[in-house]
Design a protein around this motif. Structure first.
Motif, mmCIF file in Angstrom:
data_model
loop_
_atom_site.group_PDB
_atom_site.id
_atom_site.type_symbol
_atom_site.label_atom_id
_atom_site.label_comp_id
_atom_site.label_asym_id
_atom_site.label_seq_id
_atom_site.Cartn_x
_atom_site.Cartn_y
_atom_site.Cartn_z
ATOM 1 N N ASP A 7 0.819 -1.206 0.000
ATOM 2 C CA ASP A 7 0.000 0.000 0.000
ATOM 3 C C ASP A 7 0.851 1.253 0.000
ATOM 4 O O ASP A 7 0.510 2.244 -0.636
ATOM 5 C CB ASP A 7 -0.925 0.005 1.220
ATOM 6 N N ARG A 8 1.952 1.207 0.732
ATOM 7 C CA ARG A 8 2.793 2.392 0.838
ATOM 8 C C ARG A 8 3.604 2.632 -0.424
ATOM 9 O O ARG A 8 4.024 3.749 -0.681
ATOM 10 C CB ARG A 8 3.741 2.251 2.039
ATOM 11 N N THR A 9 3.861 1.604 -1.210
ATOM 12 C CA THR A 9 4.756 1.764 -2.348
ATOM 13 C C THR A 9 4.024 1.848 -3.683
ATOM 14 O O THR A 9 4.652 2.093 -4.696
ATOM 15 C CB THR A 9 5.761 0.597 -2.407
ATOM 16 N N ARG A 10 2.715 1.654 -3.708
ATOM 17 C CA ARG A 10 1.971 1.736 -4.963
ATOM 18 C C ARG A 10 1.422 3.153 -5.126
ATOM 19 O O ARG A 10 0.580 3.599 -4.346
ATOM 20 C CB ARG A 10 0.826 0.725 -4.976
ATOM 21 N N ALA A 11 1.884 3.859 -6.144
ATOM 22 C CA ALA A 11 1.424 5.224 -6.379
ATOM 23 C C ALA A 11 -0.022 5.214 -6.855
ATOM 24 O O ALA A 11 -0.409 4.395 -7.692
ATOM 25 C CB ALA A 11 2.312 5.902 -7.413
ATOM 26 N N SER A 172 7.791 5.140 -15.119
ATOM 27 C CA SER A 172 7.189 3.928 -14.569
ATOM 28 C C SER A 172 6.465 4.294 -13.274
ATOM 29 O O SER A 172 6.961 5.078 -12.470
ATOM 30 C CB SER A 172 8.260 2.872 -14.296
ATOM 31 N N VAL A 173 5.268 3.742 -13.089
ATOM 32 C CA VAL A 173 4.482 4.051 -11.902
ATOM 33 C C VAL A 173 4.958 3.185 -10.740
ATOM 34 O O VAL A 173 4.956 1.958 -10.841
ATOM 35 C CB VAL A 173 2.976 3.801 -12.159
ATOM 36 N N PRO A 174 5.407 3.784 -9.636
ATOM 37 C CA PRO A 174 5.901 3.010 -8.494
ATOM 38 C C PRO A 174 4.880 1.982 -8.006
ATOM 39 O O PRO A 174 3.695 2.294 -7.852
ATOM 40 C CB PRO A 174 6.161 4.080 -7.425
ATOM 41 N N GLY A 175 5.351 0.754 -7.820
ATOM 42 C CA GLY A 175 4.495 -0.294 -7.286
ATOM 43 C C GLY A 175 3.678 -1.029 -8.322
ATOM 44 O O GLY A 175 2.965 -1.976 -7.997
ATOM 45 N N ASP A 176 3.755 -0.615 -9.598
ATOM 46 C CA ASP A 176 2.995 -1.274 -10.656
ATOM 47 C C ASP A 176 3.801 -1.198 -11.950
ATOM 48 O O ASP A 176 3.650 -0.260 -12.738
ATOM 49 C CB ASP A 176 1.627 -0.607 -10.824
ATOM 50 N N PRO A 177 4.687 -2.175 -12.204
ATOM 51 C CA PRO A 177 5.617 -2.093 -13.333
ATOM 52 C C PRO A 177 4.961 -2.103 -14.708
ATOM 53 O O PRO A 177 5.600 -1.776 -15.693
ATOM 54 C CB PRO A 177 6.508 -3.328 -13.146
ATOM 55 N N ASP A 178 3.679 -2.490 -14.796
ATOM 56 C CA ASP A 178 3.006 -2.501 -16.089
ATOM 57 C C ASP A 178 2.385 -1.162 -16.450
ATOM 58 O O ASP A 178 1.967 -0.948 -17.583
ATOM 59 C CB ASP A 178 1.902 -3.561 -16.103
ATOM 60 N N ARG A 179 2.291 -0.235 -15.484
ATOM 61 C CA ARG A 179 1.662 1.054 -15.732
ATOM 62 C C ARG A 179 2.724 2.112 -15.981
ATOM 63 O O ARG A 179 3.747 2.165 -15.294
ATOM 64 C CB ARG A 179 0.788 1.475 -14.544
#
Length: 217
Positions: A7-11, A172-179
């Motif tokens: 939760d803390r690392t996903r933007a 790259s969106v932190p916490g979600d490498p596909d976004r």
């Protein structure tokens, strides 16, 4: 259930610091309210002694241009658009620059596809076939960022009468490498994409992105 660490690392959002002359137009929800507020503010600055026969045509042209810019942005499936909508010294409503924010997944892959982040970012930028662009990479607020700068020529067939200077940041969106998050800046400068005003605005946008921050839940 996601862990507390996840939760803390996903933007979940972003923040860009812009001058008060710039306004945000959300393109998926709340668009009409934002457009109405911006136009009402612009109308309120019309001089009280302006000729009555000039006010109506001015308002209609202003609304036409602004609605046109918003509609074109919505066709790209963007998230937000930012425009300088308040006077900048000469009192004009200026649409000579814009920032478009979009989000995308890995091109041609499903979620979870493995690839080097820098390679993916360059691939995202190369989708539109731009050649001879200036590419560089680094980090912004802890996330990989690839920057591309190029000049797009005029295109009379599409009603684009002037060339524009464009700078895109793909992150790259932190916490979600596909976004992937894309912030794209465009300006016609003072009429030329490489004139002094265009140069100054590109430097300004780079400073905006240097202060870009992610938001977390």
């Amino acid at each position: 259930m996601p862990t507390e660490q996840t939760d803390r690392t996903r933007a979940t959002g972003y923040r860009m610091l812009l001058p008060e002359e710039w306004a945000q137009v959300p393109l998926r929800q709340g668009t009409e309210a934002a457009v109405s507020a911006i136009l009402d503010d612009a109308y309120s600055r019309i001089p009280k002694d302006a000729p009555a026969d000039k006010i109506g045509p001015y308002k209609r042209e202003l609304a036409r241009r602004f609605h046109g810019a918003v509609a074109a942005a919505q066709e790209t499936q963007a998230l937000d658009m930012y425009l300088p909508v308040k006077p900048m010294g000469d009192g004009n409503f200026n649409l000579g620059a814009s920032i478009m924010v979009t989000e995308t997944l890995l091109p041609g892959h499903g979620r979870g596809a493995a690839a080097e982040p820098a390679e993916v970012a360059v691939r995202l930028l190369a989708k539109d076939g731009v050649e001879g662009a200036d590419l560089s990479s680094g980090e912004i607020d802890g996330a990989l960022a690839v920057r591309r700068e190029h000049v797009a020529g005029a295109d009379q067939s599409r009603g684009v009468e002037l060339g524009s200077r464009r700078v895109e940041y793909v992150m790259s969106v932190p916490g979600d490498p596909d976004r992937w998050f894309v912030a794209a800046f465009s300006t016609i400068g003072a009429g030329g994409p490489r004139d002094d005003l265009a140069e100054a605005l590109v430097e300004w946008f780079d400073a905006v992105m240097a202060n870009f921050r992610w938001r977390y839940e």
